[in-house]
Design an enzyme around this catalytic site. Structure first.
Site, PDB file in Angstrom:
ATOM      1  N   HIS A 107      -7.217  19.801  -6.973  1.00 41.49           N
ATOM      2  CA  HIS A 107      -5.691  19.278  -7.636  1.00 41.49           C
ATOM      3  C   HIS A 107      -5.241  20.392  -7.857  1.00 41.49           C
ATOM      4  O   HIS A 107      -3.873  20.341  -8.348  1.00 41.49           O
ATOM      5  CB  HIS A 107      -5.973  18.265  -8.438  1.00 41.49           C
ATOM      6  CG  HIS A 107      -5.284  17.305  -8.924  1.00 41.49           C
ATOM      7  ND1 HIS A 107      -3.588  17.729  -9.000  1.00 41.49           N
ATOM      8  CD2 HIS A 107      -4.935  16.050  -9.400  1.00 41.49           C
ATOM      9  CE1 HIS A 107      -2.854  16.711  -9.137  1.00 41.49           C
ATOM     10  NE2 HIS A 107      -3.690  15.760  -9.596  1.00 41.49           N
ATOM     11  N   ASP A 160       2.721   9.567  10.089  1.00 37.64           N
ATOM     12  CA  ASP A 160       2.459   9.045  11.580  1.00 37.64           C
ATOM     13  C   ASP A 160       2.225  10.229  12.302  1.00 37.64           C
ATOM     14  O   ASP A 160       2.967  11.276  12.674  1.00 37.64           O
ATOM     15  CB  ASP A 160       4.014   8.453  12.035  1.00 37.64           C
ATOM     16  CG  ASP A 160       3.623   8.025  13.489  1.00 37.64           C
ATOM     17  OD1 ASP A 160       2.681   8.025  13.988  1.00 37.64           O
ATOM     18  OD2 ASP A 160       4.606   7.312  13.946  1.00 37.64           O
TER      19      ASP A 160
END
Length: 476
Positions: free
Chosen positions: A183, A407
């Site tokens: 993180h 995508d």
């Protein structure tokens, strides 16, 4: 699909050797510093995207893998592992720090050694169709751990890989794409920016539409003589008889659009909308935050006279007077704190809890609060007693740009979920998620991911039934 049905499916996996994806072009060799916020977030997060087979998406090619007979041989053309690895290699020539190592230096600060050693990547095969595991859209989110990154996060010298990936193919031609990242390198917006860039390159673009910007010094705080006070430092912290424990269970609950509307209607019936405080009514986040916080406290059986706190993660990109540069992909988040005595949280009307959340959030939504927070964690980071159960951390994944639309050439994912980890339970970290595309009835609804001691989950589930049942007279 019920978890007992899923568990009846004997899953087996064939894992290939881990390979390292390196930048496709030569990159600078340097040591880069991190921001104050980055240094405060040294832990790993895992999540995954679920993609249907190309044959299930109209006008899209499908793939065949010549290395295994596990994939349906009626599919043709592209292999997602090959496409994604090539795109990542190109992407790392722009995001080259991610191909290095994360090292803690003698001053206690994290830095990236830009070595171009590469990002670990593993390809795997699963012996079933994605539909057999309900596209990982069930309540039993524990199953997702089987598709996550499960190889080491560091090299033989203890230096951490900033991130790692695993792609698991299914017999139907669909696949899951999992990532694990430290993180300290990204917030949700940052990891989304990186994955969007990779998807653009996979789609044939010559370069990312947004160029990455490091500039972590922009959010390095100053040492202050007046740091923010830790709201729980001298508090009578609430405790749970169910903690500490090593027995945690994880779940992902669905709240449909109608249930959210009923919740808001019930809360708003006694509110004066003419006041500035309630000009636009409550948000979905505020309503659910109050409900989840209270339900967790009840499930953990927190002692009445102890204090409990809700930590809400806020993005600062829209709050800072000096805007961050376009392309900045580091952490740009702070926390807002909402504190109540456990008895008040669990017994007073939910309306009062949600009003308290609103009142506590308002002072946090400005530049001065953000700068003070960053200066504080540079001076003296705040630490909390998570093991008591008194702290609930809530993040909202619904505003992470295009994360649920990545995508790579197989249309956008049908599902996006966090993967439970060893810090999920003890940290009290919960995530509000957008609905998957598996269940059309969930359009307009939300999901949320939770981790609880196994002894507390039954009570929490009962609280969820009260929220989602079709009862217009729901007493909150």
């Amino acid at each position: 699909m019920e978890s007992n049905k899923k568990n009846a499916i004997p899953l087996s996996f064939e894992n290939k050797e881990v390979v390292f994806i390196k930048p496709s072009k030569p990159t600078p060799s340097s040591v880069l510093s991190l921001s104050s916020i980055d240094n405060d977030l040294n832990f790993f997060i895992q999540a995954l995207l679920v993609y249907r087979s190309a044959s299930a998406n109209q006008n899209s090619p499908t793939y065949i893998d010549s290395n295994t007979n596990a994939i349906n041989t009626t599919t043709t053309k592209r292999d997602p592992a090959k496409v994604i690895k090539e795109a990542f290699s190109k992407g790392l020539s722009y995001y080259y720090p991610l191909a290095g190592k994360l090292v803690k230096h003698a001053d206690g600060k994290l830095r990236i050694n830009c070595t171009s050693d590469g990002v670990p990547f593993q390809e795997a095969f699963c012996n079933c169709n994605l539909s057999c595991v309900d596209y990982l859209d069930g309540e039993d989110i524990e199953m997702a751990t089987q598709f996550g990154v499960d190889f080491p996060s560091e090299d033989e010298y203890g230096n951490q890989y900033p991130m790692a990936f695993k792609l698991t193919k299914f017999m139907c031609g669909g696949f899951t794409f999992a990532w694990r990242f430290n993180h300290s390198l990204f917030d949700g917006t940052g990891i989304t920016q990186f994955l969007v860039s990779v998807a653009e390159l996979a789609g044939g673009e010559s370069e990312p539409s947004v160029k990455p910007v490091w500039e972590r010094e922009t959010l390095v705080g100053k040492i202050t003589s007046e740091p923010m006070k830790n709201p729980m430092e001298n508090a009578n912290v609430a405790v749970s008889p169910l903690l500490p424990t090593a027995e945690y269970v994880h779940a992902c609950f669905k709240v449909d659009k109608e249930s959210i509307a009923r919740l808001k209607t019930s809360l708003m019936k006694d509110i004066d909308l003419n006041t500035m405080f309630m000009k636009k009514g409550f948000t979905t986040f505020e309503c659910l935050a109050g409900y989840i916080w209270r339900a967790r406290a009840r499930a953990l059986k927190l002692n009445n006279d102890g204090e409990t706190m809700l930590n809400i993660t806020l993005g600062v990109r829209a709050l800072l007077d000096d805007p961050l540069p376009t392309g900045y992909y580091g952490n740009a988040i702070v926390e807002s704190y909402v504190k109540l005595v456990a008895k008040e949280l669990m017994e007073q009307p939910l309306l009062e809890v949600v009003k308290h959340i609103r009142q506590s959030l308002i002072p946090s939504l400005n530049n001065d609060y953000c700068i003070n927070f960053i200066d504080t964690i540079e001076t003296k980071p705040m630490r909390f007693d998570y093991e008591s159960g008194a702290i609930t951390i809530l993040t909202d994944w619904r505003h992470l740009g295009s994360l649920d639309k990545i995508d790579f050439g197989w249309k956008e994912p049908i599902n996006m979920i966090p993967i439970p980890s060893e810090v999920s339970g003890p940290s009290g970290m919960y995530d509000i998620l957008p609905p998957s595309k598996v269940d059309p009835s969930m359009t307009g609804g939300v999901r949320f991911f939770i981790s609880l001691p196994s002894a507390a989950m039954f009570t929490f589930k009962e609280e969820m039934k009260l929220l989602t049942r079709n009862d217009p007279k729901l007493n909150l």
